[in-house]
Design a protein around this motif. Structure first.
Motif, PDB file in Angstrom:
ATOM      1  N   LEU B 454      29.757   3.808 -23.106  1.00  0.00           N
ATOM      2  CA  LEU B 454      29.759   2.803 -22.041  1.00  0.00           C
ATOM      3  C   LEU B 454      31.051   2.004 -22.122  1.00  0.00           C
ATOM      4  O   LEU B 454      31.478   1.606 -23.213  1.00  0.00           O
ATOM      5  N   ASP B 455      31.663   1.802 -20.967  1.00  0.00           N
ATOM      6  CA  ASP B 455      32.871   0.985 -20.862  1.00  0.00           C
ATOM      7  C   ASP B 455      32.622  -0.122 -19.856  1.00  0.00           C
ATOM      8  O   ASP B 455      32.057   0.137 -18.786  1.00  0.00           O
ATOM      9  N   ALA B 456      33.052  -1.323 -20.188  1.00  0.00           N
ATOM     10  CA  ALA B 456      32.856  -2.446 -19.263  1.00  0.00           C
ATOM     11  C   ALA B 456      34.154  -3.216 -19.089  1.00  0.00           C
ATOM     12  O   ALA B 456      34.836  -3.515 -20.068  1.00  0.00           O
ATOM     13  N   VAL B 457      34.453  -3.487 -17.834  1.00  0.00           N
ATOM     14  CA  VAL B 457      35.510  -4.445 -17.511  1.00  0.00           C
ATOM     15  C   VAL B 457      34.818  -5.788 -17.317  1.00  0.00           C
ATOM     16  O   VAL B 457      33.847  -5.876 -16.564  1.00  0.00           O
ATOM     17  N   LEU B 458      35.273  -6.805 -18.010  1.00  0.00           N
ATOM     18  CA  LEU B 458      34.554  -8.080 -18.029  1.00  0.00           C
ATOM     19  C   LEU B 458      35.324  -9.165 -17.287  1.00  0.00           C
ATOM     20  O   LEU B 458      36.559  -9.171 -17.270  1.00  0.00           O
ATOM     21  N   ASP B 459      34.556 -10.078 -16.697  1.00  0.00           N
ATOM     22  CA  ASP B 459      35.211 -11.236 -16.081  1.00  0.00           C
ATOM     23  C   ASP B 459      35.427 -12.319 -17.144  1.00  0.00           C
ATOM     24  O   ASP B 459      35.123 -12.115 -18.326  1.00  0.00           O
ATOM     25  N   ALA B 460      35.923 -13.448 -16.721  1.00  0.00           N
ATOM     26  CA  ALA B 460      36.306 -14.493 -17.673  1.00  0.00           C
ATOM     27  C   ALA B 460      35.112 -14.993 -18.486  1.00  0.00           C
ATOM     28  O   ALA B 460      35.244 -15.411 -19.630  1.00  0.00           O
ATOM     29  N   GLU B 461      33.927 -14.897 -17.906  1.00  0.00           N
ATOM     30  CA  GLU B 461      32.726 -15.354 -18.616  1.00  0.00           C
ATOM     31  C   GLU B 461      32.080 -14.259 -19.474  1.00  0.00           C
ATOM     32  O   GLU B 461      31.073 -14.496 -20.135  1.00  0.00           O
ATOM     33  N   GLY B 462      32.640 -13.065 -19.382  1.00  0.00           N
ATOM     34  CA  GLY B 462      32.102 -11.984 -20.202  1.00  0.00           C
ATOM     35  C   GLY B 462      31.065 -11.127 -19.510  1.00  0.00           C
ATOM     36  O   GLY B 462      30.374 -10.344 -20.168  1.00  0.00           O
ATOM     37  N   TYR B 463      30.950 -11.226 -18.190  1.00  0.00           N
ATOM     38  CA  TYR B 463      30.018 -10.370 -17.445  1.00  0.00           C
ATOM     39  C   TYR B 463      30.776  -9.201 -16.832  1.00  0.00           C
ATOM     40  O   TYR B 463      31.937  -9.350 -16.424  1.00  0.00           O
ATOM     41  N   PRO B 464      30.130  -8.032 -16.753  1.00  0.00           N
ATOM     42  CA  PRO B 464      30.857  -6.869 -16.239  1.00  0.00           C
ATOM     43  C   PRO B 464      31.186  -7.004 -14.748  1.00  0.00           C
ATOM     44  O   PRO B 464      30.327  -7.400 -13.950  1.00  0.00           O
ATOM     45  N   THR B 465      32.420  -6.668 -14.417  1.00  0.00           N
ATOM     46  CA  THR B 465      32.768  -6.472 -13.013  1.00  0.00           C
ATOM     47  C   THR B 465      32.804  -4.980 -12.721  1.00  0.00           C
ATOM     48  O   THR B 465      32.806  -4.574 -11.560  1.00  0.00           O
ATOM     49  N   ALA B 466      32.844  -4.201 -13.783  1.00  0.00           N
ATOM     50  CA  ALA B 466      32.752  -2.749 -13.628  1.00  0.00           C
ATOM     51  C   ALA B 466      32.139  -2.184 -14.897  1.00  0.00           C
ATOM     52  O   ALA B 466      32.412  -2.676 -15.998  1.00  0.00           O
ATOM     53  N   ARG B 556      20.973 -11.261 -19.316  1.00  0.00           N
ATOM     54  CA  ARG B 556      20.292 -10.285 -18.450  1.00  0.00           C
ATOM     55  C   ARG B 556      19.773 -10.932 -17.164  1.00  0.00           C
ATOM     56  O   ARG B 556      19.780 -10.315 -16.104  1.00  0.00           O
ATOM     57  N   ARG B 557      19.304 -12.173 -17.274  1.00  0.00           N
ATOM     58  CA  ARG B 557      18.778 -12.825 -16.072  1.00  0.00           C
ATOM     59  C   ARG B 557      19.827 -12.846 -14.973  1.00  0.00           C
ATOM     60  O   ARG B 557      19.534 -12.634 -13.800  1.00  0.00           O
ATOM     61  N   ARG B 558      21.050 -13.102 -15.382  1.00  0.00           N
ATOM     62  CA  ARG B 558      22.099 -13.163 -14.366  1.00  0.00           C
ATOM     63  C   ARG B 558      22.362 -11.777 -13.769  1.00  0.00           C
ATOM     64  O   ARG B 558      22.511 -11.633 -12.561  1.00  0.00           O
ATOM     65  N   LEU B 559      22.373 -10.776 -14.624  1.00  0.00           N
ATOM     66  CA  LEU B 559      22.650  -9.421 -14.119  1.00  0.00           C
ATOM     67  C   LEU B 559      21.479  -8.840 -13.321  1.00  0.00           C
ATOM     68  O   LEU B 559      21.655  -7.946 -12.507  1.00  0.00           O
ATOM     69  N   LEU B 560      20.286  -9.334 -13.574  1.00  0.00           N
ATOM     70  CA  LEU B 560      19.077  -8.830 -12.900  1.00  0.00           C
ATOM     71  C   LEU B 560      18.636  -9.747 -11.753  1.00  0.00           C
ATOM     72  O   LEU B 560      17.548  -9.568 -11.206  1.00  0.00           O
ATOM     73  N   ALA B 561      19.498 -10.691 -11.401  1.00  0.00           N
ATOM     74  CA  ALA B 561      19.077 -11.727 -10.446  1.00  0.00           C
ATOM     75  C   ALA B 561      18.625 -11.149  -9.115  1.00  0.00           C
ATOM     76  O   ALA B 561      17.817 -11.754  -8.416  1.00  0.00           O
ATOM     77  N   GLY B 562      19.099  -9.970  -8.768  1.00  0.00           N
ATOM     78  CA  GLY B 562      18.718  -9.375  -7.498  1.00  0.00           C
ATOM     79  C   GLY B 562      17.355  -8.698  -7.512  1.00  0.00           C
ATOM     80  O   GLY B 562      16.905  -8.179  -6.500  1.00  0.00           O
ATOM     81  N   SER B 563      16.694  -8.639  -8.649  1.00  0.00           N
ATOM     82  CA  SER B 563      15.410  -7.934  -8.737  1.00  0.00           C
ATOM     83  C   SER B 563      14.320  -8.880  -9.244  1.00  0.00           C
ATOM     84  O   SER B 563      14.154  -9.078 -10.443  1.00  0.00           O
ATOM     85  N   PRO B 564      13.564  -9.453  -8.321  1.00  0.00           N
ATOM     86  CA  PRO B 564      12.491 -10.368  -8.754  1.00  0.00           C
ATOM     87  C   PRO B 564      11.496  -9.710  -9.703  1.00  0.00           C
ATOM     88  O   PRO B 564      10.981 -10.355 -10.616  1.00  0.00           O
ATOM     89  N   ARG B 565      11.217  -8.428  -9.488  1.00  0.00           N
ATOM     90  CA  ARG B 565      10.268  -7.738 -10.367  1.00  0.00           C
ATOM     91  C   ARG B 565      10.825  -7.646 -11.781  1.00  0.00           C
ATOM     92  O   ARG B 565      10.103  -7.808 -12.762  1.00  0.00           O
TER      93      ARG B 565
END
Ligand code: FES
Ligand code: FES
Lengths: 150, 727
Positions: B454-466, B556-565
């Motif tokens: 797995l490779d991740a490009v991260l934003d300034a806060e450390g979340y993946p943009t890719a 994870r909450r931030r990355l999963l924010a689009g899925s209420p389930r």
């Protein structure tokens, strides 16, 4: 020809003394509830009682047990109402069921010898038997229930 | 008496081969007429599709799928019984063995009899509710006709039909015994089926119908089948896949008491005997040479792991894109890209009933009766017909309950049945083929090893943009289902599913498969692709959260924010476990993992004592949409979690020069009772249609344990099984 005492009855088995008890029970005496899982003493699917003690039927020959009282799952109770069997239903233990004759026989032998086993004693004793379906949590609960209600 | 004829619209329910299909059976049974036909007296023949009701008010409900421990012999009939307003205490169930008229197949599996991928309840749910509702409608119409009242005034409750205005009532058994004509009933629109709030059987913890028998040794698996004149076969199988035998001598084998015959096959030498021990002794006495020319003599699992790791890292290696989202290619070679590599080794199924089959071929060699535990009756019948060069109608098939399957008995398991057929035809007797545990281990069809990068490009806060999830593995699908493999698209769902990470917003995302040639026989294993793929992703996300200085939940909450389930199961698992508040000396780890439509989050509580990893507790929050049979579903989740734990602790198949190194449970040992944690399962129903529970326990477990280990010791495991267990 070997004479055995199985489930309280004297029976004649038309097989050589070196025949594994497991296969004599299953194929000569048609007691299919005792299962073949590994043939190596590693899974406990074949667990029966020899003079009240849990034992691997795959690891003994009929020549070894001629003088013993052998009990299989079919002989544990007349109508399937042994306290362990009842607890097994109450806790809804079995999944595929294949290991369960052996589990029940081992649990029954444990409780006969130690009617109030600790959690650790249950785990130690039941570690001889594998359940690939993963019914272990319910096995523990059922043995604790049988110990209480038995 | 007149009753409106409702036009049947769906062949599957009503119109098996243009005649009668769905029916209530008694002596004087109820049957259905083709649309437009005149009402006629009841035939006394046997006619059934889903429901049989006898005058004593007992009911038998058929189920497709196949019972292998997952509980479909109860959960599927519950669905029918619910809409039928049945008294559950009157219900028995019966497995379907064959389906020549195409009535019983799983709609989600192309209408064939097939049980895999947690698809039974999900696939049959609407279909069986409609079947139950139709049966109820028929009973109402018979009763209304008998009482000469409008059908709309007749209601039902717990296997009783009632007419309020006159106070008349009859049990279903009494209705089924009426000598009245019967009128057809049409397809029930989904909208008329019971809403969740009205369920009286589904959603309750009725006892499984198969459990009492399973406490007395009564169940009959195929390994228990006995036929007059039957012989037992032990097979000497090739040491390496694809090799053929040369019989040097069978004199010693034939001299063994009880041995009946020795038969040389293309791929094996079989010893037939009056008992299985005699067959084994005969096999031991064979003198057989092998061609020793199989290309798999070059296959070593250690080398395969190296090759997979190289392929995962070699960006010039050809990769099949499995899933792609977001805005075009990202630069994963840029500075600051974070990489994680995860390895899962081969695993074996270890179902407790070793593979076996019983066959009795007809005197003309062109038909047979077969007893087999299989996850697909339909495929087995077709294979049997092909083996004999005959047509499926000549195969009398008995689908036996299975002593576990876990993927081993899908379309992948056909060798024992084939061999039983060939040996029965050759010997002229019924034959039972049993693989010993050693045969079963050494000839396993393994879940392949994977190396996942797995490779991740991260934003300034450390979340993946890719994020790119690259999986190097041979193809299960290509090997196990070659006739359905598309060499153009090369999409292998058995390896890749789960890698799509559908609930996560990773910005630009790509999952890709680097296919290498297989080095062993392959099949799916409980959890399928989701287990290894979620392991890699969820471990990687915890790494990223750690780098970002964020806790794994809010990350994870931030990355999963689009899925209420997804958020709902995440929050529930956190709440149940008191995530992060483990007792002294222990730590919690968490993983979010789905299986198809079912979503779950697991939390593990672990410690390490004397270098030994110990999982003390495991909490799982599951959203299966709605739960048809909670206690059985819970059992599936418990079993799945223990499968996952087993893959963490010990399970590993290796092979050297094409031969699997392990032999039996002493060197391939699934978890024992002493290994298990306390398990707590909570359902978080979203109200979506029910989705499966057989696999869902597996994918979350290993990453939750690894992430707990990481929080405890600073280092998780990047491998399955965990190498630390050997330390
Ligand atoms: S069959 Fe006897 S211990 Fe496994
Ligand atoms: S219930 Fe299936 S192996 Fe124990």
């Amino acid at each position: 020809m070997v004479n055995l005492n199985v489930n309280g009855r004297a029976v004649e088995v038309n097989a050589a003394p070196e025949t594994p008890l497991l296969w004599a029970l299953r194929d000569e005496l048609k007691l299919k509830g005792t299962r073949y899982g590994c043939g190596a003493g590693m899974c406990g699917a074949c667990t029966v009682h020899i003079d009240g003690q849990a034992a691997f039927a795959c690891q003994m020959t009929i020549g070894d047990v001629g003088g013993s009282e052998i009990t299989t799952i079919e002989g544990l109770s007349e109508t399937g109402d042994h306290s362990v069997q009842q607890a097994w239903i109450a806790e809804q233990v079995p999944q595929c069921g294949y290991c369960q004759s052996g589990q029940i026989m081992r649990a029954a032998a444990l409780l006969a010898r130690n009617p109030r086993p600790s959690r650790q004693e249950i785990v130690d004793e039941m570690s001889a038997n594998l359940c690939r379906c993963g019914t272990y949590p319910r096995i523990i609960r059922a043995i604790e229930r049988a110990a209480q209600e038995g | 008496m007149t009753v409106d004829t409702i036009r049947p619209t769906r062949r599957g329910f009503l119109m098996g081969s243009g005649a009668l299909s769905f029916a209530l059976l008694a002596s004087g049974a109820a049957t259905i007429l083709p649309a437009g036909a005149e009402a006629q007296p009841l035939p006394d023949g046997r006619v059934t599709a889903w429901v049989t009701i006898t005058p004593d008010n007992r009911m038998t409900i058929m189920f497709g799928s196949a019972e292998m421990g997952q509980g479909v012999s109860t959960s599927l009939p519950m669905i029918v019984a619910e809409e039928l307003d049945a008294d559950w205490s009157t219900v028995a169930s019966e497995q379907v063995s064959s389906d020549p008229e195409g009535v019983y197949g799983n709609p989600m599996a192309g209408g064939v009899l097939f049980a895999a991928g947690s698809s039974s309840v999900e696939g049959y749910f609407t279909y069986l509710r409609q079947a139950g509702a139709q049966a109820r409608q028929i009973l109402i119409q018979i009763a209304a006709a008998h009482w000469d009242v409008p059908a709309e005034e007749v209601t039902t409750h717990r296997s009783t039909v009632l007419h309020g205005p006159t106070g008349a009532s009859m049990t279903y058994g009494e209705v089924a015994a009426l000598p009245d004509p019967v009128w057809p009933s049409g397809e029930m629109p989904e909208a008329e089926l019971k809403p969740r709030a009205d369920w009286a059987i589904m959603g309750t913890d009725v006892e499984r119908l198969d459990i009492p028998g399973k406490t007395t040794g009564a169940p009959v698996y195929s390994i228990d089948v006995e036929l007059p004149d039957m012989v037992h076969a032990a097979l000497l199988l090739p040491p390496v896949e694809g090799e053929t035998p040369t019989l040097n001598s069978d004199a010693a084998a034939r001299a063994v008491e009880g041995v009946v015959d020795v038969i040389v096959m293309d791929h094996a030498v079989a010893v037939l005997a009056r008992s299985f021990p005699a067959a084994l002794a005969g096999r031991d006495a064979l003198d057989v040479g092998w061609t020793e020319t199989s290309p798999f003599r070059m296959a070593n699992s250690a080398d395969e792991l190296v090759a997979l790791a190289e392929a995962a890292d070699d960006m010039s290696a050809d990769a099949v894109v499995w899933e792609s989202r977001g805005s075009g290619p990202a630069d994963f070679a840029a500075a600051g890209v974070v990489t994680g590599t995860y390895t899962t080794e081969h695993v074996y199924h270890a179902q407790m009933e070793p593979l076996n089959a019983v066959a009795s071929v007809d005197a003309d060699g062109m038909g047979a009766e077969i007893w087999l535990g299989t996850q697909s009756q339909t495929a087995s019948i077709l294979i049997a017909a092909a083996v004999l060069g005959t047509t499926p109608d000549r195969i009398r098939f008995h689908a036996m309950q299975m002593g576990g399957a876990f993927g081993r008995r899908t379309v992948f398991a056909r060798e024992q049945m084939r061999d039983a057929l060939l040996l029965s035809r050759a010997s002229g007797r019924p034959v039972k083929v049993i693989w010993t545990r050693e045969d079963d281990v050494k000839n396993g069809w393994l879940r392949p090893a994977t190396v996942q990068r797995l490779d991740a490009v991260l934003d300034a806060e450390g979340y993946p943009t890719a994020l790119r999830h690259r999986i190097a593995s041979p193809s299960i699908f290509q090997f196990a289902m070659p006739d359905r493999w598309n060499p153009e698209t090369r999409r292998d769902l058995l390896v890749m599913e789960g890698a799509e990470s559908a609930e996560y917003a990773f910005g630009t995302f790509q999952a890709e498969h680097v296919l290498l040639p297989r080095q062993s026989r392959l099949s799916a294993w409980r959890g399928i692709g989701w287990a290894p793929n979620c392991f890699a992703r969820e471990c990687f996300l915890d790494e990223l959260a750690g780098r970002a200085g964020t806790d794994p939940v809010s990350y994870r909450r931030r990355l999963l924010a689009g899925s209420p389930r997804a958020l709902a199961v995440l929050d529930a698992a956190v709440e149940m476990s008191g995530f992060g508040t483990a007792p002294e000396g222990r730590a919690h780890g968490l993983a979010f993992a789905g299986y198809k439509k079912t979503l779950a989050t697991g939390v593990a509580e672990v410690s390490v004592e004397d270098g030994q990893l110990r999982v003390h507790r495991f909490w799982a929050a599951i959203d299966p949409g709605m739960v048809v049979h909670p206690q059985a579903y819970r059992a599936q989740v418990e079993g799945g979690i223990l499968f996952g734990l087993s893959s963490v602790l010990r399970e590993r198949s290796t092979f050297t020069a094409g031969q699997i190194d392990q032999s039996n449970f002493y060197d391939y040992e699934p978890v024992r009772i002493a290994d298990i944690p306390e398990i707590e399962v909570r359902f978080v129903e979203s109200g979506e249609p029910p989705s499966g529970g057989g696999e869902i326990g597996v994918p979350m477990t290993a990453p939750a344990i690894s992430n707990a280990l990481r929080r405890l010791t600073g280092e998780g495991s990047t491998r399955l099984p965990f190498p630390a267990q050997q330390a």
